[in-house]
Design an enzyme around this catalytic site. Structure first.
Site, PDB file in Angstrom:
ATOM      1  N   ILE A 153       0.947  -1.208   0.376  1.00 24.91           N
ATOM      2  CA  ILE A 153      -0.075   0.146   0.221  1.00 24.91           C
ATOM      3  C   ILE A 153       0.776   1.092  -0.004  1.00 24.91           C
ATOM      4  CG2 ILE A 153      -1.720   1.067   1.251  1.00 24.91           C
ATOM      5  CD1 ILE A 153      -2.663  -1.661   2.260  1.00 24.91           C
ATOM      6  N   ASP A 172      11.251   2.811   6.329  1.00 21.14           N
ATOM      7  CA  ASP A 172      10.959   1.271   6.408  1.00 21.14           C
ATOM      8  C   ASP A 172      12.095   0.683   6.460  1.00 21.14           C
ATOM      9  OD1 ASP A 172      10.265  -1.312   5.940  1.00 21.14           O
ATOM     10  OD2 ASP A 172       8.682  -0.789   4.437  1.00 21.14           O
ATOM     11  N   CYS A 231      -4.347   4.990   7.723  1.00 16.92           N
ATOM     12  CA  CYS A 231      -5.372   4.011   7.166  1.00 16.92           C
ATOM     13  C   CYS A 231      -4.410   2.694   7.280  1.00 16.92           C
ATOM     14  CB  CYS A 231      -5.323   4.242   5.703  1.00 16.92           C
ATOM     15  SG  CYS A 231      -6.405   5.641   5.304  1.00 16.92           S
ATOM     16  N   ASP A 257      -8.862   6.211   9.696  1.00 18.35           N
ATOM     17  CA  ASP A 257      -9.384   5.234   9.118  1.00 18.35           C
ATOM     18  C   ASP A 257      -9.544   4.262  10.201  1.00 18.35           C
ATOM     19  OD1 ASP A 257     -11.305   4.318   7.301  1.00 18.35           O
ATOM     20  OD2 ASP A 257      -9.523   2.737   6.981  1.00 18.35           O
ATOM     21  N   GLU A 262     -11.886  -0.680  18.166  1.00 13.42           N
ATOM     22  CA  GLU A 262     -12.998  -0.853  17.283  1.00 13.42           C
ATOM     23  C   GLU A 262     -14.045  -1.656  17.302  1.00 13.42           C
ATOM     24  OE1 GLU A 262     -11.264  -1.006  13.186  1.00 13.42           O
ATOM     25  OE2 GLU A 262      -9.775   0.515  13.442  1.00 13.42           O
ATOM     26  N   HIS A 280     -13.116   2.593   9.399  1.00 14.20           N
ATOM     27  CA  HIS A 280     -12.046   1.539   8.858  1.00 14.20           C
ATOM     28  C   HIS A 280     -12.850   1.238   7.499  1.00 14.20           C
ATOM     29  CE1 HIS A 280      -9.746  -2.080  10.277  1.00 14.20           C
ATOM     30  NE2 HIS A 280      -9.647  -1.999   8.778  1.00 14.20           N
ATOM     31  N   LEU A 281     -12.887   2.139   6.743  1.00 12.87           N
ATOM     32  CA  LEU A 281     -13.243   2.216   5.224  1.00 12.87           C
ATOM     33  C   LEU A 281     -12.358   2.073   4.107  1.00 12.87           C
ATOM     34  CD1 LEU A 281     -16.169   4.895   5.006  1.00 12.87           C
ATOM     35  CD2 LEU A 281     -16.512   2.389   5.557  1.00 12.87           C
ATOM     36  N   GLY A 282     -11.210   1.957   4.774  1.00 12.56           N
ATOM     37  CA  GLY A 282     -10.095   1.860   3.892  1.00 12.56           C
ATOM     38  C   GLY A 282     -10.118   0.462   2.509  1.00 12.56           C
ATOM     39  N   ALA A 283     -10.743  -0.283   3.068  1.00  9.28           N
ATOM     40  CA  ALA A 283     -10.864  -1.565   1.911  1.00  9.28           C
ATOM     41  C   ALA A 283     -12.294  -1.525   1.373  1.00  9.28           C
ATOM     42  CB  ALA A 283     -10.525  -2.762   2.541  1.00  9.28           C
TER      43      ALA A 283
HETATM   44  N1  NAD Z   1      -7.856   0.648   6.832  1.00 10.58           N
HETATM   45  C1  NAD Z   1      -7.813  -0.379   5.821  1.00 10.58           C
HETATM   46  O1  NAD Z   1      -9.262  -0.720   5.705  1.00 10.58           O
HETATM   47  C2  NAD Z   1      -6.809  -1.339   5.484  1.00 10.58           C
HETATM   48  C3  NAD Z   1      -7.063  -2.000   4.230  1.00 10.58           C
HETATM   49  C4  NAD Z   1      -5.913  -2.698   3.701  1.00 10.58           C
HETATM   50  C5  NAD Z   1      -4.640  -2.739   4.433  1.00 10.58           C
HETATM   51  N2  NAD Z   1      -4.756  -2.074   5.590  1.00 10.58           N
HETATM   52  C6  NAD Z   1      -3.478  -2.366   6.729  1.00 10.58           C
HETATM   53  O2  NAD Z   1      -2.380  -1.383   6.143  1.00 10.58           O
HETATM   54  C7  NAD Z   1      -1.255  -1.909   6.513  1.00 10.58           C
HETATM   55  C8  NAD Z   1      -0.065  -2.299   5.468  1.00 10.58           C
HETATM   56  O3  NAD Z   1      -0.453  -3.020   4.396  1.00 10.58           O
HETATM   57  P1  NAD Z   1       0.321  -3.468   2.936  1.00 10.58           P
HETATM   58  O4  NAD Z   1      -0.432  -4.499   2.395  1.00 10.58           O
HETATM   59  O5  NAD Z   1       0.840  -2.214   2.740  1.00 10.58           O
HETATM   60  O6  NAD Z   1       1.436  -4.455   3.994  1.00 10.58           O
HETATM   61  P2  NAD Z   1       2.706  -4.888   3.506  1.00 10.58           P
HETATM   62  O7  NAD Z   1       3.260  -5.920   4.318  1.00 10.58           O
HETATM   63  O8  NAD Z   1       2.795  -5.079   2.114  1.00 10.58           O
HETATM   64  O9  NAD Z   1       3.799  -3.574   3.946  1.00 10.58           O
HETATM   65  C9  NAD Z   1       4.030  -3.378   5.095  1.00 10.58           C
HETATM   66  C10 NAD Z   1       5.459  -2.560   5.342  1.00 10.58           C
HETATM   67  O10 NAD Z   1       5.508  -2.157   6.716  1.00 10.58           O
HETATM   68  C11 NAD Z   1       7.101  -2.339   6.613  1.00 10.58           C
HETATM   69  N3  NAD Z   1       7.445  -2.339   8.199  1.00 10.58           N
HETATM   70  C12 NAD Z   1       7.334  -3.383   8.847  1.00 10.58           C
HETATM   71  N4  NAD Z   1       7.812  -2.794   9.976  1.00 10.58           N
HETATM   72  C13 NAD Z   1       8.071  -1.786  10.105  1.00 10.58           C
HETATM   73  C14 NAD Z   1       8.571  -0.772  11.078  1.00 10.58           C
HETATM   74  N5  NAD Z   1       8.749  -1.223  12.405  1.00 10.58           N
HETATM   75  N6  NAD Z   1       8.804   0.452  10.828  1.00 10.58           N
HETATM   76  C15 NAD Z   1       8.475   0.893   9.295  1.00 10.58           C
HETATM   77  N7  NAD Z   1       8.162  -0.067   8.565  1.00 10.58           N
HETATM   78  C16 NAD Z   1       7.793  -1.392   8.922  1.00 10.58           C
HETATM   79  C17 NAD Z   1       7.591  -3.507   5.997  1.00 10.58           C
HETATM   80  O11 NAD Z   1       8.764  -3.595   5.741  1.00 10.58           O
HETATM   81  C18 NAD Z   1       6.355  -3.375   4.745  1.00 10.58           C
HETATM   82  O12 NAD Z   1       7.352  -2.834   3.727  1.00 10.58           O
HETATM   83  C19 NAD Z   1      -1.468  -3.630   7.306  1.00 10.58           C
HETATM   84  O13 NAD Z   1      -1.474  -3.103   8.605  1.00 10.58           O
HETATM   85  C20 NAD Z   1      -2.972  -3.797   6.712  1.00 10.58           C
HETATM   86  O14 NAD Z   1      -3.644  -4.490   7.694  1.00 10.58           O
HETATM   87  C21 NAD Z   1      -5.495  -1.381   6.299  1.00 10.58           C
HETATM   88  O1  3PG Z   2      -6.513  -5.171   6.470  1.00 14.80           O
HETATM   89  C1  3PG Z   2      -7.386  -5.013   5.932  1.00 14.80           C
HETATM   90  O2  3PG Z   2      -7.553  -5.744   4.841  1.00 14.80           O
HETATM   91  C2  3PG Z   2      -8.199  -3.807   6.156  1.00 14.80           C
HETATM   92  O3  3PG Z   2      -8.088  -3.582   7.264  1.00 14.80           O
HETATM   93  C3  3PG Z   2      -9.759  -4.066   5.752  1.00 14.80           C
HETATM   94  O4  3PG Z   2     -10.569  -4.585   6.713  1.00 14.80           O
HETATM   95  P1  3PG Z   2     -12.029  -4.916   6.414  1.00 14.80           P
HETATM   96  O5  3PG Z   2     -11.840  -6.122   5.408  1.00 14.80           O
HETATM   97  O6  3PG Z   2     -12.549  -5.191   7.757  1.00 14.80           O
HETATM   98  O7  3PG Z   2     -12.563  -3.801   5.865  1.00 14.80           O
END
Ligand code: NAD
Ligand code: 3PG
Length: 527
Positions: A153, A172, A231, A257, A262, A280-283
């Site tokens: 992301i 990172d 997010c 978000d 929660e 928590h609408l990110g997805a």
């Molecule tokens: N809000 C939502 O609805 C929503 C939707 C999708 C994902 N997410 C969340 O977003 C986050 C990221 O998802 P992603 O797919 O990019 O994951 P990803 O695993 O591809 O990327 C995570 C990154 O964080 C880095 N990281 C790990 N430890 C770290 C630290 N101590 N300091 C800095 N960076 C560090 C990793 O090296 C990696 O590059 C996850 O927590 C996921 O659950 C939230």
């Molecule tokens: O980690 C995720 O994929 C997001 O937080 C999305 O969560 P949700 O499926 O409950 O919207």
């Protein structure tokens, strides 16, 4: 064959249920239940498909004896007790890419919402106030975006931000300098990011290292007028310190978000000027929800129906194409591991899995996991390929993998050796017609046996009349012999006999066999 049963316990695009049915699973969609209701229901299911609302705790796993796979339609799996699932042998899989673009777009949307105070301007305009002079915004062009976490992301956010002519700095620890160049971002340390960023956006999982990464102390290191977007996961930002920063004016805006707790129905941040939030609408876009629902159902059905493993967090991947080729090897590996486990009484500090010939061309991880599952199942019948590698590690068992591409006596061979107090002991097997597992060597003696059902293993001195005596003994005890497999080191030397029998062999019969002349050891085996 009975159909695998899957429960979808969170709101999910209907495509998931459709795919499960098309792929031969029975599926129930029952959302919004309490943990107690889920505990009462989960026992009948082989698969559980979830999003972030269902919390898969130890208690739920304890109530799920049939559960084989948990599928997360999304990315974060912090709502699943993965160590507990692994210990129970349950595969946990997610869909790591299906909602990345959508979430990155949400972060960008929140960045613009902060820059131009869109929610409040909208609310006041619709309230009839026409607040034309109350909302002076900032441009994002030319500003510095600080990215904490540059994975899937984070890198999409970076590409969008670069398109908006922002400068992107990223913290990172796992970001390589080459990847940073490829992404067009500057890799910095956390303090560097905090001191330079006009906007900070978080995209890491919640771990012990990232929890509270924007603590009061770190928020104090940010530039005055910084705007913060989260997010990723609640818990990355200290919410109380964020409120203080907003109240003091040091932080010009914050958009969350995700929250520490929660659903967040009550937060001290609510009502704070320049604070905006979404539940928590990110997805939550049509596209992302279709993606993750299709993916999770395909992956789980693959696993339940044909043994394919994709995107598992606690098991090596195994594609649906690989699965049919690997399955006979996994059966062979498990039988060899089980044979060694059943015949070894000493403690084993090391186990080696050696593949030779055609077996070396395959993914070794499932073969190793299957050997370990067979070996450790003697100690606990809840061991499977998922939890076996974890158990081996927990028990201090060193696991070695060796490959010899060149063929030996067989076109393909798997050898399992254990180091015991009495030395190194090994058994080896091959596949007949590429599908039928056969034991071909046991502790240095050539044999040929199909390891299945109830068996008897006898070590004796090679002498005339022995086979007749053992046959008579078993006959007198009503035990029918299925197959008879003999091997010996040399004429008149040590011989091994592997018998398959149609019924279990009692302790009494084993004792009588042990008393036959020339017998050194007798053991009942089962596969
Ligand atoms: N809000 C939502 O609805 C929503 C939707 C999708 C994902 N997410 C969340 O977003 C986050 C990221 O998802 P992603 O797919 O990019 O994951 P990803 O695993 O591809 O990327 C995570 C990154 O964080 C880095 N990281 C790990 N430890 C770290 C630290 N101590 N300091 C800095 N960076 C560090 C990793 O090296 C990696 O590059 C996850 O927590 C996921 O659950 C939230
Ligand atoms: O980690 C995720 O994929 C997001 O937080 C999305 O969560 P949700 O499926 O409950 O919207």
């Amino acid at each position: 064959m009975t159909k695998p049963k899957v429960l979808i316990s969170d709101k999910m695009d209907p495509n998931a249920a459709r795919i499960f049915e098309e792929r031969g699973c029975d599926v129930d969609v029952i959302t919004g239940e309490t943990p107690e209701q889920l505990i009462a229901r989960i026992g009948e299911y082989d698969g559980l498909a979830i999003r972030s609302s269902t919390k898969v705790t130890q208690a739920i796993l304890d109530a799920a004896p049939n559960l084989k796979v948990i599928g997360r339609a999304g990315i974060g799996v912090d709502n699943v007790d993965i160590p507990a699932a692994s210990a129970k042998g349950v595969v946990v899989m997610n869909t790591p890419f299906g909602n990345s673009i959508t979430t990155a777009e949400h972060a960008i949307a929140l960045m613009f919402a902060l820059a131009r105070q869109l929610p409040e301007a909208n609310a006041q305009t619709q309230a009839g106030l026409w607040p034309k002079n109350g909302f002076m915004g900032v441009e994002v062009t030319g500003k510095t975006l600080g990215l904490i976490g540059a994975g899937n992301i984070g890198s999409i956010v970076a590409s969008r931000a670069l398109g908006l002519k922002m400068k992107v700095v990223a913290f990172d620890p796992f970001l390589t300098p080459e990847r940073a160049v490829e992404m067009g971002v500057e890799k910095v340390d956390l303090d560097g990011l905090l001191s330079r960023a006009d906007f900070i956006t978080l995209h890491t999982p919640l771990t012990d290292q990232t929890r509270n990464i924007l603590s009061a102390e770190n928020l104090a290191k940010t530039r005055k007028g910084v705007r913060i977007i989260n997010c990723a996961r609640g818990g990355l930002v200290d919410e109380a310190a964020l409120k203080e920063g907003l109240d003091s004016g040091h932080i010009a805006g914050a958009a969350l978000d995700v929250f520490q707790t929660e659903p967040a129905k009550d937060s001290p941040l609510f009502g704070t000027p320049n604070f905006i939030c979404t539940p928590h609408l990110g997805a939550s876009t049509t596209e992302a929800q279709v993606n993750v629902a299709l993916q999770v159902a395909e992956q789980m059905a693959d696993f339940l129906v044909s043994g394919g493993v994709t995107n598992a967090l606690n098991m090596p991947s195994l594609s649906a194409e690989e699965a049919p080729k690997l399955k006979p090897y996994m059966a062979l590996a498990e039988k060899l591991g089980s044979l060694v486990g059943q015949l070894t009484r000493d403690s084993v500090p090391r186990i080696s899995i050696h593949t030779e010939g055609a077996a070396t061309e395959l993914n070794q991880k499932p073969i190793v996991a299957a050997v370990l599952a067979g070996f450790l199942r003697v100690q606990s019948d809840t061991v499977n390929m998922v939890n076996a590698p974890f158990l081996a590690k927990e028990r201090g068992l060193e696991v070695r993998e060796v490959k010899t591409e060149r063929e030996g006596d067989y076109h393909t061979l798997v050898r399992v050796s254990v180091k015991t107090e009495s030395g190194e002991r090994s058994v080896a097997g091959t596949l007949f017609n590429n599908v039928e597992p056969r034991l071909v060597e046991m502790f240095g003696i050539k044999v040929e046996a199909d390891l299945s059902g109830h068996m008897m293993y006898i070590v004796n001195e090679d002498a005339p009349g022995f086979i007749g005596r053992i046959g008579t003994l078993l006959g007198e005890n009503g035990i029918n012999i299925g197959t008879f497999n003999l091997g010996r080191r040399n004429t008149g030397g040590e011989a091994v006999l592997l018998l398959s029998v149609d019924s279990p062999v009692s302790e009494n019969v084993l004792k009588q066999a042990c008393e036959l002349p020339g017998v050194k050891m007798v053991k009942a085996l089962s596969f």
